[in-house]
Design a protein around this motif. Sequence first.
Motif, PDB file in Angstrom:
ATOM      1  N   THR A   9       0.571  -1.450  -0.161  1.00  0.00           N
ATOM      2  CA  THR A   9      -0.344  -0.025   0.208  1.00  0.00           C
ATOM      3  C   THR A   9       0.845   1.211   0.173  1.00  0.00           C
ATOM      4  OG1 THR A   9      -1.643  -1.315   1.140  1.00  0.00           O
ATOM      5  CG2 THR A   9      -1.510   1.310   1.680  1.00  0.00           C
ATOM      6  N   PHE A  39      -5.753  -5.280  -4.312  1.00  0.00           N
ATOM      7  CA  PHE A  39      -4.693  -6.029  -5.217  1.00  0.00           C
ATOM      8  C   PHE A  39      -4.160  -6.344  -5.949  1.00  0.00           C
ATOM      9  CE2 PHE A  39      -4.765  -4.926  -0.543  1.00  0.00           C
ATOM     10  CZ  PHE A  39      -3.682  -3.713  -0.072  1.00  0.00           C
ATOM     11  N   GLY A  43      -1.615  -2.940 -10.121  1.00  0.00           N
ATOM     12  CA  GLY A  43      -1.834  -1.270  -8.820  1.00  0.00           C
ATOM     13  C   GLY A  43      -3.446  -0.811  -9.241  1.00  0.00           C
ATOM     14  N   GLN A  44      -3.196  -0.419  -8.087  1.00  0.00           N
ATOM     15  CA  GLN A  44      -5.334   0.292  -8.264  1.00  0.00           C
ATOM     16  C   GLN A  44      -5.362   1.281  -7.136  1.00  0.00           C
ATOM     17  OE1 GLN A  44      -8.631  -1.708  -6.433  1.00  0.00           O
ATOM     18  NE2 GLN A  44      -9.544  -1.090  -8.843  1.00  0.00           N
ATOM     19  N   PHE A  57      -2.799   3.845  -3.269  1.00  0.00           N
ATOM     20  CA  PHE A  57      -1.961   3.329  -4.627  1.00  0.00           C
ATOM     21  C   PHE A  57      -2.315   1.212  -4.047  1.00  0.00           C
ATOM     22  CE2 PHE A  57       0.584   1.148  -7.567  1.00  0.00           C
ATOM     23  CZ  PHE A  57       0.251   1.302  -8.680  1.00  0.00           C
ATOM     24  N   ARG A  58      -2.780   0.352  -4.023  1.00  0.00           N
ATOM     25  CA  ARG A  58      -2.289  -0.949  -3.807  1.00  0.00           C
ATOM     26  C   ARG A  58      -1.842  -1.638  -4.735  1.00  0.00           C
ATOM     27  NH1 ARG A  58      -7.463   1.483  -1.829  1.00  0.00           N
ATOM     28  NH2 ARG A  58      -7.850   0.498   0.017  1.00  0.00           N
ATOM     29  N   LEU A  59      -0.745  -2.670  -4.433  1.00  0.00           N
ATOM     30  CA  LEU A  59      -0.307  -3.100  -5.564  1.00  0.00           C
ATOM     31  C   LEU A  59       0.163  -4.592  -5.379  1.00  0.00           C
ATOM     32  CD1 LEU A  59       2.092  -2.806  -8.257  1.00  0.00           C
ATOM     33  CD2 LEU A  59       2.646  -3.634  -6.597  1.00  0.00           C
ATOM     34  N   ASP A  61       2.119  -8.126  -5.064  1.00  0.00           N
ATOM     35  CA  ASP A  61       3.910  -8.527  -5.719  1.00  0.00           C
ATOM     36  C   ASP A  61       3.969  -9.980  -5.273  1.00  0.00           C
ATOM     37  OD1 ASP A  61       6.269  -8.817  -7.085  1.00  0.00           O
ATOM     38  OD2 ASP A  61       6.285  -6.519  -6.369  1.00  0.00           O
ATOM     39  N   ALA A  76       6.110  -0.924  -5.831  1.00  0.00           N
ATOM     40  CA  ALA A  76       4.865  -0.031  -5.850  1.00  0.00           C
ATOM     41  C   ALA A  76       5.169   0.966  -5.733  1.00  0.00           C
ATOM     42  CB  ALA A  76       4.378  -1.205  -4.360  1.00  0.00           C
ATOM     43  N   ALA A  80       3.048   3.928  -8.738  1.00  0.00           N
ATOM     44  CA  ALA A  80       2.203   4.630  -8.152  1.00  0.00           C
ATOM     45  C   ALA A  80       2.695   6.398  -8.189  1.00  0.00           C
ATOM     46  CB  ALA A  80       2.296   4.924  -6.864  1.00  0.00           C
ATOM     47  N   TRP A  83       2.050   6.157 -11.852  1.00  0.00           N
ATOM     48  CA  TRP A  83       0.512   6.483 -12.517  1.00  0.00           C
ATOM     49  C   TRP A  83      -0.125   7.358 -12.329  1.00  0.00           C
ATOM     50  CZ3 TRP A  83      -3.823   8.685 -10.856  1.00  0.00           C
ATOM     51  CH2 TRP A  83      -5.087   8.181 -10.582  1.00  0.00           C
ATOM     52  N   THR A  96       5.141   4.076   2.337  1.00  0.00           N
ATOM     53  CA  THR A  96       5.418   2.223   1.473  1.00  0.00           C
ATOM     54  C   THR A  96       5.025   1.606   2.736  1.00  0.00           C
ATOM     55  OG1 THR A  96       5.689   3.462  -0.353  1.00  0.00           O
ATOM     56  CG2 THR A  96       5.817   1.174  -0.087  1.00  0.00           C
TER      57      THR A  96
END
Length: 115
Positions: A9, A39, A43-44, A57-59, A61, A76, A80, A83, A96
Amino acid sequence: MSTRTFRVTVRGVFDDLTEAQRADLLARAGEHDVLHAAFTAEGQMTYDIAARTAFTFRLQDSGEAEEDILLAEMRAEDAAKAWLDTRGYGYRNLRTQAQDLSQAPLAKRQRRAAG
């Protein structure tokens, strides 16, 4: 070695948004609503710009060693930033945090099923 899954995150705050950028974020808010947060490997981004300028931002991995979690955090944060930079949004105060799901405690129902 087994593969470990990491959930990372990245939190931060939008900075120096123009009125046009704020309007764009508001127009796309439905696509980035926290109720649809997940997640993902890409990434979102989620935010509620009408309420505050913070974002998350969630990723998801993976890695094989415990040390790989640090690389996941860097990837991550880079994702972010990419993006945000691609869209021209300013940001600050990035923080993070990563969780290794292999180390996460089992929920009560999972413990009962396993035992």
